[in-house]
Design an enzyme around this catalytic site. Sequence first.
Site, PDB file in Angstrom:
ATOM      1  N   GLU A 365     -76.273   1.776   1.328  1.00  0.00           N
ATOM      2  CA  GLU A 365     -76.334   0.323   1.259  1.00  0.00           C
ATOM      3  C   GLU A 365     -77.528  -0.127   0.432  1.00  0.00           C
ATOM      4  OE1 GLU A 365     -74.776  -2.603   4.371  1.00  0.00           O
ATOM      5  OE2 GLU A 365     -76.933  -2.621   4.776  1.00  0.00           O
ATOM      6  N   HIS A 396     -68.472  24.870  11.255  1.00  0.00           N
ATOM      7  CA  HIS A 396     -67.073  25.125  11.559  1.00  0.00           C
ATOM      8  C   HIS A 396     -66.167  24.030  11.002  1.00  0.00           C
ATOM      9  CE1 HIS A 396     -68.032  28.493  14.247  1.00  0.00           C
ATOM     10  NE2 HIS A 396     -69.083  27.776  14.582  1.00  0.00           N
ATOM     11  N   LYS A 516     -66.448  -9.739   3.405  1.00  0.00           N
ATOM     12  CA  LYS A 516     -66.571 -10.676   4.524  1.00  0.00           C
ATOM     13  C   LYS A 516     -65.940 -12.020   4.170  1.00  0.00           C
ATOM     14  CE  LYS A 516     -71.005  -8.769   6.148  1.00  0.00           C
ATOM     15  NZ  LYS A 516     -72.425  -9.091   6.372  1.00  0.00           N
TER      16      LYS A 516
END
Length: 553
Positions: A365, A396, A516
Amino acid sequence: MNTISAGPHWQALQALAENQRLQPIHQLFSENPERFSQLSFRLGALLVDFSKQHYQQETIEQLIALAEESELPSWIDKLFAGVEVNHTENRPALHTALRLPEGRECFLDGQNISIDVQENLKRMEELVNHIHTGQWRGFSGEAINTVVNIGVGGSDLGPLMACNALAETPARDDSSQLAQQAAIDVHFVSSMDGSQLADLLKVLNPARTLFVIASKSFTTIDTMANAATAKEWLCKHANCSDTALVARHFIGVSSKPEKMLDWGIPKQNQLEFWEWTGGRYSMWSAIGLLIALKLGMSTFKDMLAGAHNMDEHFRLTPLKENIPVLLALTGIWNINFLNIGAHAILPYDGRLKNLPAYLEQLEMESNGKSVNRQGETVDYNTCPILWGEIGTNAQHAFYQLLHQGTEAVMCDFIVAAKRYGPDASQELRHQHQLNLANCFAQSRILALGDSVLEDAHTAPAHKRYQGNQPCTTIMLNELSPFTFGQLIAMYEHKVFVQSVIWGINPFDQWGVELGKQVATNLLGQLDGENLETLDASTAGLIKTINGDKVGVM
């Protein structure tokens, strides 16, 4: 004109990279037995080892010259002096002022902002003590024993990470409060779809639950939606006015006291932080209230002290010995000259399980930008893609790609040298030794490849390990509030240094704003009206949720 990549030091580094690619990391160790002592740096109980990076001393010297050419020392001074380094929002970035010890001063526009910081910290401590001592009572008169943090991004990730990382820290507050402190149960809610909150509300006791609404703007739509749901839930169980209910069951933390008041949160239930504190840098402010509630104010203050220790190191240490600077320049070398666009964060400590997610926000960000401070599109790479997982789990999962895939990846290994005390069982102490062995083995193989094995050359191709995946190892003597504060502040300053080299602003985030805005506009169209203004895909999806069988075979 964009001149960073045309400068003499950038050009010199490109030439070094061409030569360095021909010399594998394992050969660098063979040629220089002193490599670890020359390329590892310590600050107190924190050690950073760069010796498994794909460079030599000459590279570091050129990187430092590049930093000086970019006027990094001057930018560091500007950061701490409160200059408006966030030029697109006309703000300074003074998160370092939040962790100044009492008595130290920091001035902004002629005002000593340290006074406000310390007053807010004392107010925070009063609220914490009020809750820990059982004096904060809900609508039924029972003491609060559960606190739910409602926030997102920087108002969620930092406190959540710290609470998990430092959960084993022995409490040091007044002994009369320890039992109540231990009895406080904390939760974090951030999801916009309400699923986290819905699951919690099924099991929480409304009479004994307190909500902390954490939002810098106090308008963040997902946070405020969750807050409204929490209020509605309380109203169903309480027989009192909305005013009394909010006063007993909500605390607000924001830079907008007037908006908190409009929502109904009285002044005595408000904690503030300031516009000069970026959301992803706000853990050190009152946004850290849940840290203090779960772990005690002494732990929170120790965390601040560790961060301040790193601040002072960053501010005062010459570039060639400055850990955040070297960490940043190492990233610049990998990204811009070795063309590595992926960065794995690999904590070998389950307590740091949230660190990769936290750094994803902090770095991507901040530095996920393609326009420089002059408004020009850059002609070089900036922030890489970050991801990570607890090391043993990651082994893994995606280590196959790290070891034998086609992607070049730089890795940060993070581990604590000590974990369990002398009273711990032999099995636990053995587990920590196993953890350390895995951490060191994986970084060794990633960097050196199968050169570590005597008979590697006889193995078939599918069992060969190329190596040359550059690694940094960050080792804490032990994970404590102080070293945790050092660690996080180190990464914060690394991000700033890289932004200076790239000539970008790390303190704004305009890239998230359009989503937004469009989401808010779309709310009014989800009922299927006025879809002609939308693209065919979005319109088709909305028709589908309203019952149209678009595209069904």
